[in-house]
Design an enzyme around this catalytic site. Structure first.
Site, PDB file in Angstrom:
ATOM      1  N   SER A  28     -16.455  29.481  31.980  1.00 40.68           N
ATOM      2  CA  SER A  28     -15.554  28.884  30.986  1.00 40.68           C
ATOM      3  C   SER A  28     -14.148  29.429  31.197  1.00 40.68           C
ATOM      4  CB  SER A  28     -16.081  29.174  29.574  1.00 40.68           C
ATOM      5  OG  SER A  28     -15.376  28.428  28.622  1.00 40.68           O
ATOM      6  N   ASN A  29     -13.329  29.406  30.156  1.00 39.89           N
ATOM      7  CA  ASN A  29     -11.966  29.961  30.256  1.00 39.89           C
ATOM      8  C   ASN A  29     -11.599  30.575  28.911  1.00 39.89           C
ATOM      9  OD1 ASN A  29     -10.759  27.786  28.563  1.00 39.89           O
ATOM     10  ND2 ASN A  29     -11.470  26.511  30.265  1.00 39.89           N
ATOM     11  N   HIS A  30     -10.394  31.102  28.805  1.00 39.11           N
ATOM     12  CA  HIS A  30     -10.008  31.877  27.611  1.00 39.11           C
ATOM     13  C   HIS A  30      -9.482  31.028  26.454  1.00 39.11           C
ATOM     14  CE1 HIS A  30     -10.712  35.675  29.537  1.00 39.11           C
ATOM     15  NE2 HIS A  30      -9.928  35.353  30.546  1.00 39.11           N
ATOM     16  N   ALA A  96      -9.031  22.694  27.245  1.00 37.58           N
ATOM     17  CA  ALA A  96      -8.979  23.357  28.555  1.00 37.58           C
ATOM     18  C   ALA A  96     -10.325  23.099  29.232  1.00 37.58           C
ATOM     19  CB  ALA A  96      -8.728  24.844  28.378  1.00 37.58           C
TER      20      ALA A  96
END
Ligand code: C5P
Length: 209
Positions: A28-30, A96
């Site tokens: 995933s991402n932040h 995102a």
């Protein structure tokens, strides 16, 4: 107060997506969804009829749960967005989305070994690009670009490719800007080449801009 978005139907994608590696791990991402939900509140304040498609993150806005469609992966986001996007006047892409997913998701938890582990990643669909193929004339598409270098150039290219009418640029890596922060510093690039740049401010204030 003059509600400039009264009776406009707005669809907004919010937060990260997650791509499973095995039953207990993911890529995933932040992204926290803070900017997307700040925009959601700004849209509601301006009288818009808002629907959110949200990845795994906490709803920090005033939107009611029945107006949130929850997804986990990019593929699920695409399926849900495709079902409804033609009914909306404005679509805002703040999510995102993970650019890649695992080619194969292991059915069992991958065991730790002494040697290297290689995971093959394959591209995910680009939601904004896929929807842009059948964008209707009266629809407005608004994108986001979180860049670490060549911000204006990259944002402009994304705006053209995905048929965005405007794109909101922020530069990750500068203090107080981007994923996780409560503040943001944005520039708004429009398809007519005009650019509006704003100071560092809260995400709520940036959402109103
Ligand atoms: O990831 P990228 O910088 O290209 O994202 C630019 C815009 O496109 C953002 O508005 C993002 O929400 C959208 N996007 C998308 N689907 C993807 C990747 C990005 O809708 N797979």
């Amino acid at each position: 107060m003059n509600h400039i978005l009264k009776s406009k139907k707005v669809l907004i994608t919010v937060g990260p997506t997650r791509e499973s590696i095995d039953p207990v791990r993911y890529i995933s991402n932040h992204s926290t969804g803070k900017m997307g939900f700040a925009l959601t509140d700004a849209l509601l304040r301006e009288g818009a009829d808002v629907t959110v498609i949200s990845g795994p993150c906490i709803n920090v806005s005033k939107i009611t749960p029945e107006n949130i469609i929850k997804i986990t992966t990019a593929e699920e986001l695409l399926v849900e967005a495709k079902k409804i996007y033609k009914n909306f006047d404005i679509i805002i892409f703040t999510a995102a989305v993970s650019d890649y997913k695992c080619e194969q998701i292991s059915a069992q938890k991958i065991k730790k070994k002494e040697n290297e582990l290689t995971i093959t990643l394959v591209p995910n669909p680009d939601i904004a690009f896929e929807l842009s193929k059948e964008k209707q004339k009266q629809q407005l598409f608004i994108g986001f670009a979180l860049e670490t270098e060549n911000g204006l150039y990259n944002a402009k290219r994304k705006m053209e490719r995905k048929k965005f009418d405007s794109i909101i640029l922020n530069i990750q890596g500068e203090d107080g800007i981007g994923f996780g922060y409560d503040t943001n510093k944005i520039s708004i690039l429009n398809a007519d080449d005009s650019v509006l740049s704003f100071d560092l401010k809260t995400k709520q204030e940036a959402a109103m801009d």
